[in-house]
Enzyme design. Structure first.
Site, short mmCIF file in Angstrom:
data_model
loop_
_atom_site.label_atom_id
_atom_site.label_comp_id
_atom_site.label_asym_id
_atom_site.label_seq_id
_atom_site.Cartn_x
_atom_site.Cartn_y
_atom_site.Cartn_z
N PRO A 131 0.83 -1.21 0.00
CA PRO A 131 0.00 0.00 0.00
C PRO A 131 0.86 1.26 0.00
O PRO A 131 1.98 1.24 0.50
CB PRO A 131 -0.80 -0.11 1.31
CG PRO A 131 -0.03 -1.06 2.16
CD PRO A 131 0.73 -1.96 1.26
N ASP A 132 0.34 2.35 -0.59
CA ASP A 132 1.06 3.63 -0.51
C ASP A 132 0.64 4.33 0.78
O ASP A 132 -0.01 3.73 1.65
CB ASP A 132 0.84 4.48 -1.77
CG ASP A 132 -0.62 4.87 -1.98
OD1 ASP A 132 -1.45 4.60 -1.08
OD2 ASP A 132 -0.94 5.46 -3.02
N PHE A 133 1.01 5.59 0.95
CA PHE A 133 0.62 6.33 2.16
C PHE A 133 -0.78 6.92 2.03
O PHE A 133 -1.62 6.77 2.89
CB PHE A 133 1.59 7.50 2.39
CG PHE A 133 2.80 7.16 3.21
CD1 PHE A 133 2.96 5.92 3.80
CD2 PHE A 133 3.79 8.11 3.42
CE1 PHE A 133 4.08 5.62 4.55
CE2 PHE A 133 4.91 7.83 4.17
CZ PHE A 133 5.05 6.59 4.74
N ARG A 134 -0.98 7.64 0.90
CA ARG A 134 -2.10 8.58 0.90
C ARG A 134 -3.29 8.23 0.03
O ARG A 134 -4.26 8.99 0.01
CB ARG A 134 -1.57 9.98 0.52
CG ARG A 134 -0.62 10.53 1.57
CD ARG A 134 -0.06 11.89 1.22
NE ARG A 134 0.89 12.32 2.25
CZ ARG A 134 2.16 11.96 2.30
NH1 ARG A 134 2.64 11.14 1.38
NH2 ARG A 134 2.96 12.38 3.26
N ASN A 171 10.90 5.19 -2.40
CA ASN A 171 10.46 3.90 -1.89
C ASN A 171 11.53 3.20 -1.08
O ASN A 171 12.72 3.33 -1.33
CB ASN A 171 9.98 3.01 -3.04
CG ASN A 171 8.72 3.58 -3.67
OD1 ASN A 171 8.12 4.48 -3.11
ND2 ASN A 171 8.35 3.07 -4.81
N ASP A 210 11.10 -0.17 -0.43
CA ASP A 210 10.80 -1.60 -0.61
C ASP A 210 11.86 -2.38 -1.39
O ASP A 210 11.73 -3.59 -1.57
CB ASP A 210 9.43 -1.76 -1.29
CG ASP A 210 9.33 -0.99 -2.60
OD1 ASP A 210 10.36 -0.79 -3.26
OD2 ASP A 210 8.21 -0.59 -2.97
N HIS A 230 14.92 7.94 0.73
CA HIS A 230 14.45 7.75 2.11
C HIS A 230 14.99 6.46 2.71
O HIS A 230 14.39 5.87 3.60
CB HIS A 230 12.92 7.78 2.16
CG HIS A 230 12.35 9.11 1.75
ND1 HIS A 230 11.03 9.29 1.38
CD2 HIS A 230 12.92 10.33 1.64
CE1 HIS A 230 10.83 10.56 1.06
NE2 HIS A 230 11.96 11.21 1.21
P1 CNA Z 1 1.97 8.78 -1.34
O1 CNA Z 1 1.93 10.11 -0.70
O2 CNA Z 1 1.20 7.68 -0.74
O3 CNA Z 1 1.50 8.99 -2.86
C1 CNA Z 1 1.36 7.94 -3.77
C2 CNA Z 1 0.82 8.52 -5.07
O4 CNA Z 1 0.78 7.51 -6.03
C3 CNA Z 1 -0.59 9.08 -4.94
O5 CNA Z 1 -0.65 10.33 -5.60
C4 CNA Z 1 -1.45 8.04 -5.65
O6 CNA Z 1 -2.57 8.61 -6.31
C5 CNA Z 1 -0.49 7.49 -6.67
N1 CNA Z 1 -0.74 6.12 -7.06
C6 CNA Z 1 -1.05 5.05 -6.26
N2 CNA Z 1 -1.12 3.92 -6.99
C7 CNA Z 1 -0.87 4.29 -8.27
C8 CNA Z 1 -0.82 3.58 -9.49
N3 CNA Z 1 -1.03 2.27 -9.57
N4 CNA Z 1 -0.55 4.27 -10.63
C9 CNA Z 1 -0.33 5.61 -10.58
N5 CNA Z 1 -0.37 6.33 -9.47
C10 CNA Z 1 -0.63 5.67 -8.32
O7 CNA Z 1 3.46 8.25 -1.52
P2 CNA Z 1 4.75 9.08 -1.91
O8 CNA Z 1 5.69 8.12 -2.47
O9 CNA Z 1 4.43 10.28 -2.69
O10 CNA Z 1 5.23 9.57 -0.48
C11 CNA Z 1 6.50 9.45 -0.04
C12 CNA Z 1 6.63 8.49 1.13
C13 CNA Z 1 5.87 7.21 0.92
C14 CNA Z 1 8.04 8.04 1.27
O11 CNA Z 1 8.57 8.50 2.45
C15 CNA Z 1 8.04 6.51 1.22
O12 CNA Z 1 8.97 5.96 2.08
C16 CNA Z 1 6.68 6.15 1.63
N6 CNA Z 1 6.15 4.84 1.25
C17 CNA Z 1 6.88 3.95 0.51
C18 CNA Z 1 6.35 2.71 0.20
C19 CNA Z 1 7.17 1.74 -0.62
O13 CNA Z 1 8.38 1.68 -0.45
N7 CNA Z 1 6.55 0.97 -1.49
C20 CNA Z 1 5.06 2.36 0.63
C21 CNA Z 1 4.34 3.28 1.40
C22 CNA Z 1 4.90 4.52 1.70
#
Ligand code: CNA
Length: 373
Positions: free
Chosen positions: A52-55, A126, A128, A145
């Site tokens: 999952p993402d954050f937001r 990321n 991951d 990060h």
């Molecule tokens: P965020 O703030 O959660 O934003 C994610 C963005 O991606 C949002 O605008 C979503 O609309 C968009 N999105 C989600 N899925 C898709 C998709 N399939 N296709 C296109 N767009 C999509 O996350 P950010 O990366 O902007 O924020 C930075 C944080 C998140 C960092 O500090 C990371 O460490 C942290 N994070 C990382 C992971 C990971 O490593 N996979 C997971 C969760 C959070």
């Protein structure tokens, strides 16, 4: 050496896109000798792998942290909160830990850019490690990060054994330092911590870029978000994301998708990033390259993980068998011990009560007793 004004103007003219779309960007690439692309990526490129993402509304981590009873959502990645209460982070780390998530098509698209000789660097937020897993050289990645790849003690800074940390995380237990008993934390950057040195070292890449592609990020975390303004003014920028991010209406500079000021250098693909990169690859004539790279690498990882899972299963079964044997051995020796104790006790009783151990002798003695009466 800075160029002349006319060189700058020429570059600016060349950089203008004919459309604020992926098509416009691909035309720009084809018309210019583009070889230094920077990709800035975020959690959105990994959601398709199951992380999952954050937001994102509903599915994002911040909407699903109730079980941790946090004072505020970001606390789970806050260094002060972690020092007081590491358990919620460790519980979440167990869910996010690298090892069972496959890189997505977007990760392989970034690798493909490299294979085509066009990737300058991938700056990722990321943690991951899916870029590494997709086979991108470490040198081409800047994990802005940090990542789960290494871990260290928050007190004495000793580097922890990754295998030990992994074991602890997967058991849902908090890892502690073997030398000072301080808390061990995977080397991911928490709110309140400095970004890795490598991030600052590689910032000059932005002045050398000839195209910026931003994928799967809400561009809300600084200083990462403002890096989009670090490429020169004439360099085109493409955002591939499910929602608009880094729009100049929400920040001082940022993207100008409406081309209001006539810069004509920002382009947007609003939608799923895998679809965006597939469209990009198709327009570049790389459709089959992306497809076969993804299929080949995915299958390779799958067979490695299946073999590992099988090996783990065999090892667990072997451990269980050994444990059973040990229990059996212990039970047997316990039985033998009891048997010996009973025998010893019986002997004492025999001697005390003058009971002969030979049943015939006992019979003779009882006959003798009754005849003498
Ligand atoms: P965020 O703030 O959660 O934003 C994610 C963005 O991606 C949002 O605008 C979503 O609309 C968009 N999105 C989600 N899925 C898709 C998709 N399939 N296709 C296109 N767009 C999509 O996350 P950010 O990366 O902007 O924020 C930075 C944080 C998140 C960092 O500090 C990371 O460490 C942290 N994070 C990382 C992971 C990971 O490593 N996979 C997971 C969760 C959070």
């Amino acid at each position: 050496m800075p160029g002349t004004r006319s060189q700058y103007k020429a570059k600016t003219a060349a950089a203008k896109l004919d459309a604020p779309t992926i098509e416009g960007i691909v035309n720009y690439i084809k018309k210019n000798d583009v070889k230094r692309i920077i990709v800035m990526s975020g959690a959105g490129i990994s959601t398709d792998s199951g992380i999952p993402d954050f937001r994102s509304k509903g599915t994002g981590l911040y909407d699903n942290l109730q079980k941790f009873n946090l004072p505020y959502a970001e606390a789970i990645f806050d260094i002060d909160y972690f020092m007081e209460k590491p358990e919620p982070f460790y519980a979440l780390a167990k869910e996010l830990y690298p090892g069972k998530y496959y890189p997505t098509k977007t990760h392989y698209f970034i690798r493909l850019l490299h294979e085509k000789g066009m990737l300058l660097r991938n700056f990722t937020q990321n943690i991951d490690t899916l870029e590494r897993l997709a086979g991108l050289d470490e040198d081409l990645i800047v994990e802005a990060h940090g990542s789960f790849a290494t871990a260290s003690c928050v007190e004495c800074k000793n580097v922890a054994d990754p295998a030990q940390v992994k074991k602890k995380v997967l058991k849902g237990e908090v890892a502690r330092c073997s030398s000072c008993d301080g808390l061990i934390k995977p080397d991911i950057t928490f709110f309140g911590q400095n970004l890795p040195k490598r991030f600052f070292k590689r910032l000059h890449d932005f002045s050398e870029a000839d195209l910026l592609i931003v994928i799967g990020t809400s561009l809300q975390v600084q200083p990462f978000a403002s890096l989009i303004d670090d490429v020169p003014d004439y360099v085109p920028r493409l955002l591939i994301n499910k929602e608009k991010a880094g729009d100049h209406h929400t920040s001082h500079s940022g993207f100008d998708f409406k081309w209001k000021y006539g810069k004509k250098r920002d382009a947007l693909f609003l939608g799923d990033c895998n679809e965006g990169v597939q469209k990009f690859a198709e327009l570049m004539g790389w459709k089959d390259d992306l497809e076969s790279l993804y299929n080949k690498e995915h299958a390779k990882l799958k067979s490695i993980w299946e073999a590992e899972t099988l090996a783990e299963k065999v090892e667990k079964e072997h451990e269980a068998e050994e444990e059973e044997k040990q229990i059996e051995k212990e039970t047997k020796s316990e039985d033998e011990k009891q048997h010996k104790e009973i025998e010893a006790l019986a002997k004492v009783l025999e001697e005390k009560l003058h009971i002969p151990s030979d049943p015939q002798e006992s019979k003779d003695r009882s006959n003798a007793t009754s005849s003498s009466k």
